[in-house]
Write a protein that holds these residues in place. Structure first.
Motif, short mmCIF file in Angstrom:
data_model
loop_
_atom_site.label_atom_id
_atom_site.label_comp_id
_atom_site.label_asym_id
_atom_site.label_seq_id
_atom_site.Cartn_x
_atom_site.Cartn_y
_atom_site.Cartn_z
N HIS A 68 0.83 -1.17 -0.14
CA HIS A 68 -0.14 -0.01 0.07
C HIS A 68 0.97 1.19 -0.09
O HIS A 68 1.85 1.20 0.78
N LEU A 69 0.66 2.11 -0.79
CA LEU A 69 1.67 3.31 -1.03
C LEU A 69 1.74 3.92 0.51
O LEU A 69 0.91 4.21 1.13
N HIS A 70 3.13 4.10 0.88
CA HIS A 70 3.24 4.83 2.16
C HIS A 70 4.55 5.41 2.22
O HIS A 70 5.61 4.90 1.58
N MET A 71 4.79 6.69 2.49
CA MET A 71 5.69 7.55 2.53
C MET A 71 6.31 7.52 3.91
O MET A 71 5.71 7.54 4.92
N HIS A 72 7.55 7.22 4.12
CA HIS A 72 8.24 7.49 5.45
C HIS A 72 8.70 8.77 5.55
O HIS A 72 9.46 9.49 4.48
N ILE A 73 8.11 9.48 6.80
CA ILE A 73 8.63 10.79 7.24
C ILE A 73 9.56 10.65 8.29
O ILE A 73 9.22 10.28 9.37
N GLN A 74 10.94 11.13 8.31
CA GLN A 74 11.78 10.98 9.42
C GLN A 74 12.51 12.10 9.77
O GLN A 74 12.69 12.93 8.92
N ALA A 75 12.97 12.31 10.96
CA ALA A 75 13.76 13.24 11.51
C ALA A 75 14.95 12.70 11.91
O ALA A 75 14.89 11.71 12.80
N LEU A 76 16.07 13.16 11.36
CA LEU A 76 17.40 12.35 11.44
C LEU A 76 17.94 13.00 12.70
O LEU A 76 17.38 14.07 13.10
N PRO A 77 18.83 12.26 13.45
CA PRO A 77 19.72 11.09 12.92
C PRO A 77 18.79 9.69 13.36
O PRO A 77 17.84 9.82 14.15
N TYR A 78 19.36 8.85 12.60
CA TYR A 78 18.81 7.50 12.80
C TYR A 78 19.20 6.65 14.09
O TYR A 78 20.31 7.36 14.86
#
Length: 186
Positions: free
Chosen positions: A130-140
């Motif tokens: 299912h189309l899904h966008m990852h939205i992340q604030a770095l750092p990992y």
């Protein structure tokens, strides 16, 4: 006999599995269970991300009538969210809307632009069809998490290099050119 190469392949398979077809730019994509985008405006009963809601146990942080944003169940960074259409979609036009929503969410979290990672895994390296966008604030949180979301710049007129993850802006530019988003340079 196991070799370091075998262990590496087992490690990669543990993170990414289940082959999927590539998505190309078009107004409508034929219905296909193996596609990342399906031509369907109603929820699929077996799809994990169809009909995302708090009632279904998701930690929804933002939503409208078309999209929902929820916290990732296994975050790779301090702020790791998923942005999904509430139903499978058959058009690629909402990608720009998704990018704008992602930036608005990160603006609200006061994440500076240089610490943002917004994008998609490329089939076959997806866990939910299912189309899904990852939205992340770095750092990992770890080097292993960082390896799961590599963004590689392109060269010689290509938008991206070899990678199983594509930055959202890269994906939009590739699709607008009529090309496929794929693991190899495109």
């Amino acid at each position: 006999m196991s070799t370091p190469h075998t262990y590496f392949l087992q490690f990669i398979r543990a993170f990414f599995h289940r082959p999927r077809k590539l998505v190309t730019k078009s107004d409508t994509i034929e219905p296909d269970e193996e596609s990342v985008l399906n031509s369907c405006s109603s929820p699929h009963p077996s799809c994990l991300f169809c009909g995302v809601s708090k009632e279904r146990g998701f930690s929804v942080v933002w939503e409208n009538e078309v999209f929902a944003v929820f916290t990732d169940i296994d975050p790779a960074s301090e702020h790791h969210l998923q942005l999904v259409p509430k139903h499978h979609i058959g058009k690629l036009s909402p990608l720009r809307d998704m990018v704008e929503i992602a930036h608005n969410i990160l603006d609200g979290l006061a994440v500076p632009p240089h610490l943002r990672r917004i994008g998609f895994h490329i089939p076959p390296y997806i866990s939910v069809p299912h189309l899904h966008m990852h939205i992340q604030a770095l750092p990992y949180r770890s080097i292993f998490r960082k390896l799961k979301y590599p963004v590689v710049a392109g060269w010689s007129g290509r938008e991206k290099g070899v990678s199983w993850f594509v930055d959202a802006e890269q994906a939009v530019r590739i699709l607008e050119k009529g090309s496929q988003v794929r693991i190899l340079p495109c």
